[in-house]
Design a protein around this motif. Structure first.
Motif, PDB file in Angstrom:
ATOM      1  N   UNK A   1      54.167  -6.574  19.393  1.00 39.95           N
ATOM      2  CA  UNK A   1      52.876  -6.474  20.098  1.00 39.95           C
ATOM      3  C   UNK A   1      51.722  -6.508  19.096  1.00 39.95           C
ATOM      4  N   UNK A   2      50.699  -7.247  19.435  1.00 45.80           N
ATOM      5  CA  UNK A   2      49.531  -7.345  18.572  1.00 45.80           C
ATOM      6  C   UNK A   2      48.507  -6.288  18.999  1.00 45.80           C
ATOM      7  N   UNK A   3      48.164  -5.418  18.069  1.00 42.42           N
ATOM      8  CA  UNK A   3      47.217  -4.346  18.395  1.00 42.42           C
ATOM      9  C   UNK A   3      45.766  -4.764  18.185  1.00 42.42           C
ATOM     10  N   UNK A   4      45.548  -5.999  17.741  1.00 44.35           N
ATOM     11  CA  UNK A   4      44.182  -6.435  17.424  1.00 44.35           C
ATOM     12  C   UNK A   4      43.291  -6.381  18.659  1.00 44.35           C
ATOM     13  N   UNK A   5      43.862  -6.669  19.829  1.00 42.55           N
ATOM     14  CA  UNK A   5      43.059  -6.655  21.058  1.00 42.55           C
ATOM     15  C   UNK A   5      42.483  -5.252  21.309  1.00 42.55           C
ATOM     16  N   UNK A   6      43.267  -4.215  20.971  1.00 45.44           N
ATOM     17  CA  UNK A   6      42.804  -2.831  21.163  1.00 45.44           C
ATOM     18  C   UNK A   6      41.832  -2.428  20.053  1.00 45.44           C
ATOM     19  N   UNK A   7      42.264  -2.606  18.811  1.00 48.38           N
ATOM     20  CA  UNK A   7      41.422  -2.149  17.693  1.00 48.38           C
ATOM     21  C   UNK A   7      40.183  -3.027  17.511  1.00 48.38           C
ATOM     22  N   UNK A   8      40.318  -4.317  17.849  1.00 48.78           N
ATOM     23  CA  UNK A   8      39.183  -5.227  17.681  1.00 48.78           C
ATOM     24  C   UNK A   8      38.009  -4.848  18.570  1.00 48.78           C
ATOM     25  N   UNK A   9      38.299  -4.429  19.793  1.00 50.11           N
ATOM     26  CA  UNK A   9      37.213  -4.029  20.689  1.00 50.11           C
ATOM     27  C   UNK A   9      36.515  -2.765  20.187  1.00 50.11           C
ATOM     28  N   UNK A  10      37.297  -1.848  19.637  1.00 44.94           N
ATOM     29  CA  UNK A  10      36.686  -0.635  19.088  1.00 44.94           C
ATOM     30  C   UNK A  10      35.769  -0.984  17.925  1.00 44.94           C
ATOM     31  N   UNK A  11      36.233  -1.904  17.071  1.00 44.32           N
ATOM     32  CA  UNK A  11      35.395  -2.319  15.932  1.00 44.32           C
ATOM     33  C   UNK A  11      34.136  -3.022  16.427  1.00 44.32           C
ATOM     34  N   UNK A  12      34.294  -3.853  17.472  1.00 46.81           N
ATOM     35  CA  UNK A  12      33.149  -4.604  17.996  1.00 46.81           C
ATOM     36  C   UNK A  12      32.063  -3.667  18.529  1.00 46.81           C
ATOM     37  N   UNK A  13      32.476  -2.682  19.339  1.00 40.58           N
ATOM     38  CA  UNK A  13      31.486  -1.771  19.937  1.00 40.58           C
ATOM     39  C   UNK A  13      31.094  -0.633  18.984  1.00 40.58           C
ATOM     40  N   UNK A  14      31.960  -0.362  18.032  1.00 41.34           N
ATOM     41  CA  UNK A  14      31.656   0.738  17.106  1.00 41.34           C
ATOM     42  C   UNK A  14      30.677   0.355  16.015  1.00 41.34           C
ATOM     43  N   UNK A  15      30.651  -0.924  15.642  1.00 48.97           N
ATOM     44  CA  UNK A  15      29.753  -1.342  14.561  1.00 48.97           C
ATOM     45  C   UNK A  15      28.285  -1.038  14.834  1.00 48.97           C
ATOM     46  N   UNK A  16      27.753  -1.346  16.044  1.00 51.46           N
ATOM     47  CA  UNK A  16      26.345  -0.991  16.289  1.00 51.46           C
ATOM     48  C   UNK A  16      26.080   0.508  16.155  1.00 51.46           C
ATOM     49  N   UNK A 171      36.107   0.603  11.777  1.00 51.48           N
ATOM     50  CA  UNK A 171      36.379  -0.654  11.083  1.00 51.48           C
ATOM     51  C   UNK A 171      37.886  -0.948  11.029  1.00 51.48           C
ATOM     52  N   UNK A 172      38.705   0.092  10.921  1.00 51.74           N
ATOM     53  CA  UNK A 172      40.164  -0.068  10.933  1.00 51.74           C
ATOM     54  C   UNK A 172      40.740   1.175  11.599  1.00 51.74           C
ATOM     55  N   UNK A 173      40.689   1.237  12.949  1.00 50.91           N
ATOM     56  CA  UNK A 173      41.024   2.485  13.646  1.00 50.91           C
ATOM     57  C   UNK A 173      42.477   2.924  13.421  1.00 50.91           C
ATOM     58  N   UNK A 174      42.666   4.169  13.119  1.00 51.97           N
ATOM     59  CA  UNK A 174      43.982   4.810  13.010  1.00 51.97           C
ATOM     60  C   UNK A 174      45.001   3.945  12.253  1.00 51.97           C
ATOM     61  N   UNK A 175      44.715   3.564  11.025  1.00 53.57           N
ATOM     62  CA  UNK A 175      45.632   2.660  10.305  1.00 53.57           C
ATOM     63  C   UNK A 175      47.022   3.239  10.116  1.00 53.57           C
ATOM     64  N   UNK A 176      47.116   4.536   9.837  1.00 50.38           N
ATOM     65  CA  UNK A 176      48.431   5.143   9.606  1.00 50.38           C
ATOM     66  C   UNK A 176      49.250   5.160  10.897  1.00 50.38           C
ATOM     67  N   UNK A 177      48.614   5.522  11.988  1.00 51.00           N
ATOM     68  CA  UNK A 177      49.333   5.573  13.270  1.00 51.00           C
ATOM     69  C   UNK A 177      49.845   4.190  13.665  1.00 51.00           C
ATOM     70  N   UNK A 178      48.977   3.188  13.586  1.00 46.37           N
ATOM     71  CA  UNK A 178      49.405   1.845  13.995  1.00 46.37           C
ATOM     72  C   UNK A 178      50.464   1.290  13.044  1.00 46.37           C
ATOM     73  N   UNK A 179      50.405   1.655  11.754  1.00 46.24           N
ATOM     74  CA  UNK A 179      51.447   1.214  10.821  1.00 46.24           C
ATOM     75  C   UNK A 179      52.797   1.827  11.201  1.00 46.24           C
ATOM     76  N   UNK A 180      52.773   3.074  11.673  1.00 47.99           N
ATOM     77  CA  UNK A 180      54.017   3.749  12.059  1.00 47.99           C
ATOM     78  C   UNK A 180      54.665   3.104  13.281  1.00 47.99           C
ATOM     79  N   UNK A 181      53.854   2.733  14.263  1.00 44.80           N
ATOM     80  CA  UNK A 181      54.443   2.259  15.524  1.00 44.80           C
ATOM     81  C   UNK A 181      54.623   0.746  15.571  1.00 44.80           C
ATOM     82  N   UNK A 182      54.066   0.030  14.588  1.00 47.28           N
ATOM     83  CA  UNK A 182      54.189  -1.434  14.600  1.00 47.28           C
ATOM     84  C   UNK A 182      55.646  -1.907  14.674  1.00 47.28           C
TER      85      UNK A 182
END
Length: 343
Positions: A1-16, A171-182
Motif C-alpha cells: 500500500x502506498x501511504x503517499x496519498x495519506x501523508x501527501x495531503x497532510x503535507x499539502x495542507x500543513x505547509x501553509x 513535511x514527513x508525517x510519522x516517519x518511524x510509524x510508517x516505516x514500521x508498518x510498510x
C-alpha cells in the motif's frame, strides 16, 4: 500500500500552517527583542494579535494531525486472511497463559486498528509548543511589563523556529510509524512472513500506540513543560526587579505545572509496570524526572517565604533551575540509553 496519498495531503495542507507560523515567529522575535531592550512598550497591540494568530494556526495544525490519525485508524487495520486468524489466536492464547497482561484475540469482524495519540514523534513538539503559545497569551494579557511580554514572544519565536527547521510534523508525517508498518502492507507476503510481522506489530500496538496511558501521561508532561517555561521567564525577571505581580504570575503557572507533572509521573508508573515489567527504576529519564520534581517541590515550598529578601532571590533561582532540569530531563532521552530513549 502506498501511504503517499495519506501523508501527501497532510503535507499539502500543513505547509501553509507552518509557513504562517514561521512568519509569526519572525515578527514575534523582532517585537520580543525590541521590547526587552526598550524603555517603553513597542507594538503591544500587534504583539497581542501575533499571539492570537499563533494560537489559531496551532489549532489548525493540530486539527490536521487529528485528521491524519483518524485516517490511520479507519484506513490501516491489521487485516489477516481467515486461514491465519485461527492459528494466530492459538498463539495468542498460549502467550496469554504465561503473561501477566493478556492480548485480545484477533477478531475478523473487528481487526486491530491503530488509535495513535496525537503527540508521538515530531507531533509532540507541536503539541508542547501549542500549549506554550496558549499559556503565553494568558500571561501576556495579565501583565503590563513590556519586557516580560517581550520575553514571552521571544520564547514563542524560538519554539516556532524549532518546529519550522527541525521538527516539522507535516513535511514527513510519522516517519518511524510508517516505516514500521510498510512491510505489512506490501503485496505478496507469504503466510509465515505475515504471521511474523503480526506478532511483531501487534504487541507494540497494544502496549505503546493504543495504550490508554499514552493519551494521558505525555500530554500532562508537555503541559507542565509549557508552564515551567513561563515560570522560568518570571523567575529570571525576579532577579532584576522585585515586582509582586510577576512573582504571583510565575507561581500560578508553577502550581498548574506541578500538578500536571505530578499526575503525569504517577500515571506513568502503572504503564511502565505493564509495558516493561519491574526493572525500569534506573531509567535515566525517570531518575532525572524525579530530580526535576524534587527541585520543583523545593521551589513551591520556598515561595512561601518569598517576602523575605534573600528567599525572594533563592526562589527565583530555583524557578530557573526547574527549567534547566526540565531541559536536561527531556534531552536525556536522546543521549542516555534506557526505556525512554528516542530511536
Amino acid at each position: 500500500m502506498d501511504f503517499v496519498e495519506i501523508t501527501g495531503q497532510i503535507a499539502l495542507y500543513g505547509n501553509p500552517v507552518i509557513y504562517g507560523l514561521f512568519l509569526i515567529g519572525i515578527l514575534a522575535g523582532l517585537l520580543g527583542t525590541t521590547n526587552i531592550f526598550s524603555k517603553s512598550p513597542v507594538g503591544t497591540a500587534y504583539s497581542r494579535y501575533l499571539l492570537y494568530s499563533s494560537n489559531i494556526l496551532f489549532l489548525l495544525g493540530f486539527g490536521l494531525i487529528c485528521w491524519l490519525h483518524y485516517r490511520i485508524y479507519t484506513e490501516l487495520p491489521l487485516l489477516l486472511p481467515e486461514s491465519l486468524s485461527g492459528w494466530i489466536n492459538k498463539q495468542i492464547t498460549s502467550m496469554n497463559s504465561q503473561a501477566a497482561y493478556s492480548f485480545a484475540l484477533y477478531d475478523a469482524n473487528s481487526p486491530p486498528r491503530y488509535a495513535i495519540p496525537l503527540w508521538i514523534e515530531n507531533e509532540k513538539y507541536f503539541f508542547w509548543f501549542m500549549c506554550y503559545s496558549a499559556m503565553a497569551q494568558a500571561a501576556f494579557n495579565r501583565l503590563k511589563n513590556h519586557r516580560i511580554q517581550g520575553a514571552l514572544l521571544l520564547f514563542l519565536a524560538a519554539q516556532i523556529l524549532i518546529i519550522f527547521f527541525v521538527t516539522n510534523p507535516f513535511v514527513d508525517p510519522l516517519p518511524q510509524f510508517f516505516a514500521e508498518i510498510t512491510p505489512w502492507f506490501q503485496k505478496g507476503l507469504a503466510p509465515m512472513e505475515q504471521f511474523g510481522l503480526f506478532m511483531k506489530l501487534y504487541p507494540k500496538m497494544i502496549f505503546y500506540y493504543n495504550a490508554s496511558y499514552m493519551w494521558l501521561h505525555p500530554p500532562m508532561l508537555f503541559l507542565s513543560y509549557a508552564a515551567i517555561t513561563i515560570t522560568f521567564i518570571t523567575s529570571s525577571f525576579m532577579l532584576i526587579n522585585r515586582e509582586l505581580e510577576v512573582e504571583i504570575l510565575g507561581y500560578d503557572f508553577a502550581k498548574f505545572g506541578y500538578f500536571m507533572l505530578t499526575l503525569g509521573m504517577l500515571l506513568g508508573y502503572p504503564w511502565a509496570l505493564k509495558a516493561w515489567g519491574p526493572n525500569w527504576w534506573w531509567d535515566p529519564k525517570i531518575c532525572s524526572s524525579i530530580m526535576m520534581w524534587a527541585i520543583y517541590s523545593t521551589y513551591l515550598h520556598t515561595r512561601l517565604y518569598a517576602n523575605k529578601k534573600s528567599m525572594w532571590y533563592f526562589t527565583s533561582i530555583l524557578g530557573i533551575l526547574c527549567f534547566l532540569a526540565m531541559l536536561f530531563t527531556f534531552v536525556s532521552s536522546f543521549f542516555f540509553p534506557g526505556e525512554h530513549t528516542f530511536q
